[in-house]
Scaffold this active site. Structure first.
Site, short mmCIF file in Angstrom:
data_model
loop_
_atom_site.label_atom_id
_atom_site.label_comp_id
_atom_site.label_asym_id
_atom_site.label_seq_id
_atom_site.Cartn_x
_atom_site.Cartn_y
_atom_site.Cartn_z
N GLU C 144 0.84 -0.90 0.17
CA GLU C 144 0.39 -0.09 0.04
C GLU C 144 0.40 1.28 0.15
O GLU C 144 0.48 1.76 0.85
CB GLU C 144 -0.95 -0.04 1.29
CG GLU C 144 -2.13 -0.99 1.38
CD GLU C 144 -2.88 -1.14 2.35
OE1 GLU C 144 -2.64 -0.17 3.15
OE2 GLU C 144 -3.96 -1.73 2.48
N GLU C 315 -6.33 -7.51 -1.26
CA GLU C 315 -7.28 -7.46 -0.22
C GLU C 315 -8.20 -7.26 0.07
O GLU C 315 -8.44 -6.81 0.02
CB GLU C 315 -6.37 -7.25 1.41
CG GLU C 315 -4.59 -7.10 1.98
CD GLU C 315 -4.47 -5.95 2.56
OE1 GLU C 315 -4.76 -5.27 3.06
OE2 GLU C 315 -2.60 -6.28 2.55
ZN LIG Z 1 -4.34 0.21 4.31
#
Ligand SMILES: [Zn+2]
Ligand SMILES: [Zn+2]
Ligand SMILES: [Zn+2]
Lengths: 653, 653, 653
Positions: C144, C315
């Protein structure tokens, strides 16, 4: 000591030739106790080592001549400017990394050991110089620990102290890494000197890191107080040491600080405390000039517990103050009502803040009993009335033991600030909501710490939103024969801020066969109605296990479970739900109740029940079966009215 | 000089071969005055000491060839990047302790004496090089002092300057300690070098500490301006020195800066000024494309006073700007209306900002009279229309003396920001509310400083929410034969920000037998109705004394008191109450009024009354008895319309 | 690879003797892919140079034994604590000038070249040690990028890098001064070493200065990724390199990072993404437990483009999470629906986060497929259902080419954050509003970058609120035979953030004879209705030129213009207006549509159309003419239901 009124006085603010008149007028009004000195360091020691205590002795002489007893405050909340030259790093650092400078008050870091020595030094000096003064009746340590957000400092001193504290707590860095769960996100340390304070990070710190920092910071407040306590008790073993706490302030563990106090006291400013609270706007509007009808009472009961039964109001609001966003004039009579309510909850002394409004400096808009021109302000007359009424009613004795007890826990306050999961989920809100629900039925309530070893004598004990069980509390619940209400979230973590292996509420199956397997947290404004009335908000738990379902919501999710006399509440309730749950417990426990008019509250002390009317209009009392007439006022109560009933039999203890 | 329009021009932004065409088109449009140069330092001195003034002289030559007069701005609001290398500590520090860097504008600290010398140097260079230019008509010093919150700096330079200033003011540290009330909270200093700036403290500083810091900071702005003024007047005694102030900006004392100006000017952006104001949302919606109908006028009258009667609009909004949260297009006609309103209030010049919209940099979305492609924008045509109409109507002369005067005081603005007691209590709000109330009746209003020595000639003078009396104002009130309205909070402090010994409003009993003995401050949304209409909000005073009660609220608390021609208002009123109080005074003083349609305002200058229609629809005027017909427009006014009536007799002066 | 489900797993969090059971249960559930390692650096290298990779190889062995494929994440988002001792200045500095310390994650500065080398080193070590492991199926770089606002750093490292980047871009300081318009406000630099970062200024920086800083910062993210990509591809040319992006995160150019990725993936948390979005409150309430019905889909289409057609969910939310202000439980079935929707848009893998809820550290309240006590959580069963349904339906193939394409541009996101002109004006909002409007008709939509060289094959292409044309896009529009919608604000600037010489939209007259000559920007809540329905809000342009007027507002201002198949929208529309414009284009282009019930959406992949029901109640589908029955579910959809129809003919590609 019979219940008495007091006042806060600053002889250093006024010409010395005013002191005699001031003292005479205090005595005439019925004042018995005068607190002085807590901000006077620059007059006691204008230059380093240049001690000037004579004026204070003379002030105490004058007060003593009029039969007044004196509480001397140690001036450690306001070190003089020269102290900063000696210890530039004694100034605390805020969470944004900024040193907070000199020019107001509380400009010191609890972690700074050099300043702690200076505080010990001036305390010893005062103890030596004033300890034998005939007028001296006790000591106040410092002033309002933590006020203005001063419990936490993010300074090098705090960092170094924290590292040492962690080393002592955990012994090895592996133990700390394991306790904090540092394997998550590679946060593992190789040695204690790598640990930083949990501020100015990229995102949130590990919750156990945060919690330990709060524990550490709280311990520094306790240690700071202990230094003064030990000196003062060594010098004057018979004089009480007192500290003045605040409202809804939870940044350190007050029960811990209470370990080195003889009497707990607090500073009660009901109007500002309501305005700055998170109570809903309608309550703020309804009680604009009275304050919240349950907040002061809750703190009376809390600090009675912190003070091991002995407690005072050290500062009582006498009129409008200066520190709110707005500062409304109290309803006429409130300065009397607030004092009476405190006495009802067992206060030994209610001391008004302050004698004369200061025309200068930060608090010049804060009312006193006198106006700046020395004429009586409205609070003057109300204070005098209280003094006369105390003498007439001879209330005496102590607050009676409650039928209901609530466990209040500072660590749980910290825990849910660190990890609310639903913004606005707070331990204290849950405790206070239950407090109000019981109190609306006229039930006396006590507030207990998690170190409580026995719950014997209570009908009902509630332990909402508790972080983690202590050994004492587990044992106490096990032995207890009354009704217990726990939840939501009670026992949902262990002492390391981790989910327990058997999940919350972490009780053995034979005590409560229920496990929290899911949390549904909700934004403000979203509610799930409960069948029969009330609603869940903010927090809903889904559970599994064989406990009996007493209430459920419209989606069929159980809300109140029970197993024997143990009840588990799975949700944060709105006012209606909390009231229903309290009512259910009261009915189960067969606890006697009173029917009180709106805005009226009561508490029993000794052989008396004191009623206070917080509503802005008249209310009529129904005589209670255990009462034998009134010793002050009667069933017709005016706004801000006080009625004292005589109990037919002595109260519980 | 006859009333004229001007424009702001940046020759350095455009190819030199565009200058001739630009100047020709300006002249054709009717523009008389062109301001240049105020952000051009990096072109005037691209490297330290490498002076390049030729291009500016050539630009002035071109403008002069077309009959245009030039105002040259000193470029001190935008020191070039190399200046920071010379004086790294000239950058100001904000209240959070952060140095504010290079890359925008106003990146200097008023307390930095090294930069003050650099400002003097470039000013002297411009004076020497351009002072004799035939086109030169005056100077502008710097640009918008204080814009972007730049009056206050919390730098070492400011701290050192503040200490020196305090030493000069108080002489001894004891005097300072006494004046500030430093005995409170042990804030006493041993010597001046211990004093810090009042930022980054634990809680609030002593109010006198804060107030002195604001006075000091204001003095630095005045001193900065004086350096340039002295140089420019020495070089060109006959040319006016001007500064361009802003709207609702009160961080320094503009009357003080006005001491070293020949003409005051200000930059009027009515739409953004309304959007960023604290006016209620309904007003913001109603006047979204017009701006507040009283705000520009108030500033016209304020700056006329600051400029000793002489004032300009240096920057007039010509269309949508870039700096608001939103930037709506003005109603067609507003760029004309705003100019006419300024002329009605006595403006000598209204200068549009700017000639051509810049396609680059921070203000590329700010409209000009020309679009970025050099085609006329709507403001171009409206500016031309104003130029023609000025010529036709020959309005000339000066603004007439008002019948009503209001005292406006920068120190009072600071005082109530420092100590509002009710959040939102502001001096300026009280002044502007009265301004609107009188102006809605068509009454000309003047704005006066607290140094005013005589009030002669006014029917009514109002002095609301004044911190403390000046000797001049006390004397002026004593001598005045008209009606005076003071309060709430007027005279409630002394010059050291302390409550006066006889309490507010601190007037002798024979002038006003009333003392403020209690302040009841209220949160937003709580109002107490006044019998007969209107309501008190934010602020209520309880008084004692023998003054006559003219109005009281529903709780029986007196709201308007009087003693002879002196009136005391005890509360902050809502619009309705303020209007009632103004109306009462007008009736008492027999001041003539006009019946104006909604959204229409007027002002008289010389033999003329100028009507402007701020409403978004047409309105119809009723001819006033003192008028002798119309010289522009007529009784039927369109939205954004302007009508000029001829007065039968000359105006007051 | 057939569509498959995966899971995120942290072997280092659990006792090694749990791994076998975990792996077996994963395989039984139908999981094919397991991501590991991305936060494990402190276990891989507990001390500098002390490499401990064995445990990871053993974990991969165990997973491989159960037929699971492994994605290994490089652990560079969580450098261990000892790394900070090596590189104290690798910590980023926020816009307020504060270094952000160790103790959470992403504590590194993309500009720090020393850390970039450390990241290369650990990547090489992993590639060497694990590259040949039989279970290895690919790599994830870091985690991320940019999460928690970490794209921008205001550190000395960033400043130095920025100066170098500028020197390389502009060559000479004169070129930079000209490009940025630095003559404005004397911001001209003499050399590159004088340039500072655009934070902590007095007011805003030049927009081109800001934009270049964002471009530079974005380039550092790309450069950081490229270092890892090059190492991993050199070691394992056949294994894909993946990164996991986020929702509505635009601080760097994802298309650029996509240049060094084989597959794009993203982390989809629909409920929190809606809660933290700027969607209106009614949408937030309506989809509280589902997430926004178009947001995940938009990102699926976006990242399919970023990944050159290949993309995953790395995710997937499996239940309530921990990081929202509140974290509601998803509607039963949503963990299945979200996965199905992703597959419909072409996902190769949907990987749930995470296998087992961690009872410790920051994310302990984040649900997993297993509870902390290893019992199945609701998501477990839903994931298993998806795995079975994937096998049964054999959906395969790729997402079909859309009939509509939208251009999405990160630079335009930055531009309008820098210079909104109306607060709240955002590029992404315009793109997403059109996305929803087309998608509500069941139309497949693609998302394209500004580097797109051909638009062939689309019916309609929309390019709203674009900063500036690229050469590719200009050419593509010129060649395109479909319908094009541009505006508002499209092409209103050049690449230097300046208004183009022929004004926006900066197209030749023969393409579109319209010039934006005025912008009327509006505060929130002010709307101007459009004749026929809908309203303009925030942004209105006034144009001149000969294009045909299709729609106009009630003030007669043209809202939709056209010239041939090119349409220009002059305003920011409310939902109704945007829908009208989309509908108009659809009708013009003759694009086929479906009639979908409220809350139902669909997408085609290969021979299938997947319907998902985001509404909280049942809905009924009308069979579409191109469908040949259902392979999963049917026309009656429950809340959170999924129906898969078989298409009569193959989809478009
Ligand atoms: Zn995050
Ligand atoms: Zn306090
Ligand atoms: Zn400005």
């Amino acid at each position: 000591m019979n219940p008495a009124i007091g006042v806060c006085y600053y002889p250093e603010h006024w010409p010395e030739d005013w002191w005699q008149t001031d003292a005479r007028r205090m005595a005439e009004l019925g004042i018995k106790v005068v607190r002085i000195g807590e901000f006077a360091w620059s007059r006691l020691e204008p230059q380093p080592g240049d001690l000037q205590l004579d004026w204070m002795i003379r002030a105490m002489d004058v007060l003593g001549q009029h039969g007044l007893k004196v509480i001397v405050g140690t001036p450690t909340a306001t070190p003089p400017r020269w102290m900063i030259d000696k210890h530039p790093d004694m100034l605390a650092v805020d969470a944004q990394g900024r040193r907070k400078g000199f020019g107001s008050r509380r400009h010191y870091d609890f972690s700074h050991l050099g300043y702690r020595e200076e505080a010990a030094r001036i305390t010893q000096i005062l103890a030596d110089a004033l300890g034998n003064h005939a007028a001296l009746a006790g000591w106040q340590t410092d002033n309002e620990y933590g006020c203005h957000g001063t419990t936490y400092s993010y300074s090098p001193a705090a960092r170094d102290g924290f590292r040492l504290w962690l080393q002592q707590k955990y012994g090895s860095i592996d133990a700390l890494n394991h306790a904090w769960g540092n394997v998550f996100w590679s946060m593992e340390y190789n040695h204690f000197d790598q640990i930083e304070l949990p501020n100015l990070l990229v995102c949130e710190a590990a919750p156990a890191h945060e919690l330990d920092f709060r524990r550490y910071s709280s311990d520094q407040v306790s240690a700071f107080n202990k230094v003064q306590y030990d000196i003062l008790k060594a010098a004057c073993p018979d004089l009480p040491v007192i500290h003045n706490f605040m409202s809804r302030y939870a940044e350190f563990d007050h029960f811990d600080v209470g370990q080195t106090l003889d009497i707990a006291s607090w500073d009660s400013y009901p109007i500002g405390h309501l305005a700055t609270s998170n109570e809903p706007d309608d309550i703020k509007r309804l009680y604009l000039r009275q304050g919240d009808p349950d907040n002061a009472a809750f703190h009376h009961d809390l600090y009675r517990s912190v003070g091991h039964g002995r407690w005072w109001i050290m500062e009582q609001q006498p009129g409008p103050v200066n520190w709110g966003q707005a500062n409304p004039d109290p309803l006429p009579g409130m300065a009397r009502l607030w004092a009476w309510e405190a006495f009802a909850h067992g206060a030994e002394v209610v001391s008004y803040f302050r004698w004369r409004q200061a025309p200068f400096a930060q608090e010049q808009m804060h009312a006193g009993l006198l106006r700046p021109d020395s004429e009586p302000a409205p609070g003057y007359h109300e204070a005098g009335q209280v003094a006369r009424e105390l003498a007439e009613t001879a209330i005496g004795g102590v607050a009676n033991k409650g039928r209901v007890a609530l466990v209040y826990d500072y660590q749980s306050e910290w825990a849910w600030e660190i990890q609310p999961q639903a913004a606005g989920f707070r331990h204290g809100d849950h405790v206070r909501a239950l407090y109000s629900a019981f109190r609306k039925h006229g039930i006396d309530v006590d507030v207990l710490p998690t170190s409580t070893a026995s719950l014997a004598g209570y009908d009902i004990v509630a332990i909402p939103a508790l972080l983690a069980w202590t050994d004492e509390l587990r044992a106490a619940i096990g032995d207890f024969e009354g009704h217990v209400l726990i939840g939501p979230r009670t026992g949902s973590k262990d002492q390391n801020f981790a989910i327990p292996a058997r999940l919350g509420p972490d009780l053995p199956q034979n005590q409560l066969d229920a496990r929290v397997i899911r949390v549904d947290s909700l934004p403000a404004g979203v509610e799930v109605p409960v069948k029969g009335g009330g609603a869940a908000r903010l927090w809903r738990e889904k559970t599994e296990g064989g406990a009996e379902v007493i209430m459920e919501d419209v989606e069929g999710v159980p809300v109140l479970l029970s197993q024997g006399k143990l009840f588990y509440l799975t949700a944060s309730g709105d006012r209606a739900l909390i009231q229903r749950v309290a009512d259910y417990l009261i009915a189960e426990a067969d606890t006697p109740t009173l029917a009180l008019p709106a805005g009226v509250r009561c508490r029993t002390r000794n052989h008396f029940r004191v009623y206070v009317n917080y509503s802005s209009g008249p209310q009529t009392l129904a005589p209670a079966p255990d009462e034998a007439g009134y010793v002050l006022g009667g069933p017709e109560m005016e706004a801000a009215g006080v009625t004292v009933a005589k109990l037919a039999t002595a109260g519980r203890d």
